[in-house]
Structure formats: structure tokens, C-alpha cells
Design a protein around this motif. Structure first.
Motif, short mmCIF file in Angstrom:
data_model
loop_
_atom_site.label_atom_id
_atom_site.label_comp_id
_atom_site.label_asym_id
_atom_site.label_seq_id
_atom_site.Cartn_x
_atom_site.Cartn_y
_atom_site.Cartn_z
N UNK A 157 66.23 17.39 -66.56
CA UNK A 157 66.24 16.42 -67.37
C UNK A 157 64.97 15.90 -68.16
N UNK A 158 65.25 15.54 -69.44
CA UNK A 158 64.25 15.18 -70.32
C UNK A 158 64.68 13.84 -71.00
N UNK A 159 63.58 12.92 -71.52
CA UNK A 159 64.29 11.63 -72.21
C UNK A 159 63.16 11.19 -73.18
N UNK A 160 63.53 10.59 -74.23
CA UNK A 160 62.84 9.86 -75.07
C UNK A 160 63.18 8.43 -75.48
N UNK A 161 62.32 7.52 -75.22
CA UNK A 161 62.81 6.25 -75.48
C UNK A 161 61.47 5.28 -75.39
N UNK A 162 61.51 4.09 -74.77
CA UNK A 162 60.56 3.24 -74.68
C UNK A 162 59.40 3.58 -74.01
N UNK A 163 58.44 2.53 -73.94
CA UNK A 163 57.22 2.76 -73.26
C UNK A 163 57.08 3.21 -71.81
N UNK A 164 58.25 3.32 -71.03
CA UNK A 164 58.00 3.87 -69.66
C UNK A 164 58.67 5.10 -69.56
N UNK A 165 58.88 5.82 -70.90
CA UNK A 165 59.17 7.15 -70.83
C UNK A 165 60.34 7.53 -70.38
N UNK A 166 61.49 6.59 -70.34
CA UNK A 166 62.63 6.89 -69.71
C UNK A 166 62.73 7.19 -68.10
N UNK A 167 61.70 6.65 -67.47
CA UNK A 167 61.58 6.89 -66.08
C UNK A 167 62.62 6.21 -65.59
N UNK A 201 72.63 14.61 -58.22
CA UNK A 201 72.63 15.03 -56.69
C UNK A 201 73.84 14.64 -55.70
N UNK A 202 74.28 13.54 -56.31
CA UNK A 202 75.55 13.13 -55.79
C UNK A 202 76.69 13.86 -56.15
N UNK A 203 76.49 14.38 -57.37
CA UNK A 203 77.74 15.26 -57.92
C UNK A 203 77.43 16.76 -57.35
N UNK A 204 76.36 16.91 -56.36
CA UNK A 204 76.19 18.20 -55.90
C UNK A 204 75.77 19.29 -56.84
N UNK A 205 75.04 18.64 -58.11
CA UNK A 205 74.43 19.67 -59.00
C UNK A 205 73.24 20.31 -58.44
N UNK A 206 72.59 21.30 -58.84
CA UNK A 206 71.23 21.94 -58.16
C UNK A 206 70.06 21.53 -59.34
N UNK A 207 69.40 20.27 -59.08
CA UNK A 207 68.50 19.64 -59.99
C UNK A 207 67.23 20.15 -59.79
N UNK A 208 66.42 20.84 -60.85
CA UNK A 208 65.08 20.94 -60.75
C UNK A 208 64.27 19.67 -60.99
N UNK A 209 63.93 19.09 -59.99
CA UNK A 209 63.34 17.91 -59.86
C UNK A 209 62.06 17.80 -60.62
N UNK A 210 61.05 18.89 -60.81
CA UNK A 210 59.94 18.82 -61.75
C UNK A 210 59.85 20.10 -62.11
N UNK A 211 59.11 20.42 -63.16
CA UNK A 211 58.60 19.07 -64.28
C UNK A 211 59.81 18.55 -64.94
N UNK A 212 59.50 17.20 -65.59
CA UNK A 212 60.51 16.38 -66.07
C UNK A 212 59.55 16.20 -67.63
N UNK A 213 60.30 15.91 -68.64
CA UNK A 213 59.60 15.46 -69.71
C UNK A 213 59.81 13.95 -70.38
N UNK A 214 59.10 13.24 -70.17
CA UNK A 214 59.35 11.61 -70.61
C UNK A 214 58.52 11.43 -71.89
N UNK A 215 59.09 11.03 -72.77
CA UNK A 215 58.28 10.70 -74.12
C UNK A 215 58.55 9.30 -74.59
N UNK A 216 57.14 8.56 -74.62
CA UNK A 216 57.45 7.18 -75.15
C UNK A 216 57.18 7.17 -76.63
N UNK A 217 58.26 6.92 -77.43
CA UNK A 217 57.92 7.21 -78.64
C UNK A 217 57.18 6.00 -79.27
N UNK A 218 56.35 6.46 -80.44
CA UNK A 218 55.43 5.44 -81.26
C UNK A 218 56.16 4.75 -82.15
N UNK A 219 55.26 3.84 -82.71
CA UNK A 219 55.97 2.79 -83.64
C UNK A 219 56.49 3.59 -84.83
#
Ligand SMILES: Cc1cc2nc3c(=O)[nH]c(=O)nc-3n(C[C@H](O)[C@H](O)[C@H](O)COP(=O)(O)O)c2cc1C
Length: 183
Positions: A114-124, A135-153
Motif C-alpha cells: 500500500x502507498x498513498x498521497x494525500x493531506x498532511x497526515x500522509x494517508x496514515x 487482512x480480514x480478506x485474507x490477503x498477504x499484506x507486506x506491512x512495511x515499508x509503505x510510502x505516504x506522501x503529504x502533498x505540498x501546496x
């Protein structure tokens, strides 16, 4: 060569998350095949339709089955994941053969990151809630690393954004880790 299927949690044409996916695609080039899952034609979940699932649903399930891993790039909507993404995941969570609930879904055991770009909390919050759902759907999630981007003005004024060196390194690290994860 392995195939990674990109799923963008935004249907917006110039989506920042799609732009982030494009950057990841360039980083993966030569190491795997990248495909994008287009799902805007998937109808709202309605159990009446499950008797004979719509062709758009069969198509997205097939693309997921054929992929070695999924990489979800999503904005955060109201402290969570967008409804369009949840709708897609709801369809994917159901058994492909409805004659028994023991039959597998298209996503069970599927490797995902998972990655995400959004507001200042970086899609956390989106990423945390999406992790729980996958995980509820029984997918095999790579927990880390993830990339969260806080979009600038400047992203909001120009409609596009460029990654800082630090963000680029984060995304590169995630791309390399996911390639290993799906080996
Ligand atoms: C209904 C809605 C709710 C939103 N809620 C949040 C939020 O809780 N946190 C946040 O960071 N951004 C929020 N946003 C802003 C989006 O994260 C932002 O528009 C983002 O760029 C959308 O991604 P996209 O460019 O890939 O479509 C919200 C946007 C919408 C439309």
C-alpha cells in the motif's frame, strides 16, 4: 517475469495517486510487468447481481488472479479509504464460485502493498484501515515499508507534484521490497 497489478483508489483523471503509481512504474521497469486495474465500470455491490456476476466483475477478478501481487495507491477520504475502492474490494472478497462459501475469492493469499498521497497526515489513517481490511480478506499484506506522501501546496495549484529525494527513496525502497516479497 512477475506481474504487479496497480490499483488506484481514485477515479480522478489527473489523480495524484495515479501520478505516484507512474513514478513507481518507472522504478519497477525492467524488473517486472506492470498493469493497471481499470474498474470504473464495476457496479455497486448488490447481492442480487451475484447470481450471475456482471462481466466487469469477472474481468477484474481475472486480472487479480493472474497477477503475482497488487500495489494499491490510494487517497484518504474522511479518515479512511475511498468508497470506490471498498466497493471494488467487496466484489473481490466474494467466492468466485458462489456454489459454496468455502470456495476461494480472487484475493485470498494474494500479496499486496500500500502507498498513498494525500493531506498532511500522509494517508496514515487510510493505510491503517486498509491494512485491517485486506487482512480480514485474507490477503498477504507486506506491512512495511509503505510510502505516504503529504502533498505540498504546489500540487494543488499546479495539479501535479514531483517527489522529493526523500520520497523517491521511500518509493524505491518499497518497490524493491515488494519485488522480493513476490519472488
Ligand atoms: C470525500 C473526500 C474526503 C477527503 N478526506 C480527506 C482526509 O480525511 N484526509 C486527507 O488527507 N485528505 C482528504 N481528502 C483530500 C484528498 O486526499 C485529496 O483530494 C487527494 O489528492 C485525492 O487524491 P487523488 O488526487 O489521487 O484523487 C478528501 C477528499 C475527498 C473528496
Amino acid at each position: 517475469m512477475k506481474t504487479i497489478l496497480f490499483v488506484i483508489g481514485s477515479l480522478r483523471k489527473d489523480s495524484f495517486n495515479r501520478q505516484l503509481a507512474k513514478a513507481a512504474e518507472q522504478m519497477l521497469a525492467g524488473n517486472c510487468q506492470v498493469k493497471y486495474l481499470e474498474y470504473s465500470d464495476v457496479s455497486f455491490m448488490n447481492q442480487d447481481l451475484e447470481v450471475s456476476v456482471p462481466s466487469a466483475v469477472s474481468r477484474v477478478r481475472q486480472e487479480v488472479v493472474e497477477a503475482d501481487g497488487l500495489w494499491i495507491f490510494s487517497p484518504e477520504y474522511n479518515f479512511s479509504y475511498p468508497g470506490v475502492l471498498k466497493n471494488l474490494l467487496d466484489w473481490l472478497s466474494r467466492p468466485m464460485d458462489m456454489s459454496s462459501f468455502q470456495n476461494p475469492s480472487a484475493v485470498v493469499g494474494k500479496k499486496v502493498t500500500i502507498s498513498g498521497a494525500g493531506g498532511k497526515n500522509q494517508t496514515a489513517n487510510c493505510r491503517a484501515k486498509l491494512s485491517e481490511l485486506l487482512e480480514f480478506m485474507k490477503m498477504n499484506l507486506m506491512h512495511e515499508p509503505q510510502t505516504g506522501i503529504a502533498l505540498g501546496i504546489e500540487a494543488w495549484t499546479k495539479g501535479e507534484f514531483s517527489l522529493s529525494d526523500e520520497q523517491r527513496t521511500l518509493l524505491q525502497t518499497q518497490a524493491e521490497a515488494f519485488l522480493k516479497f513476490i519472488e
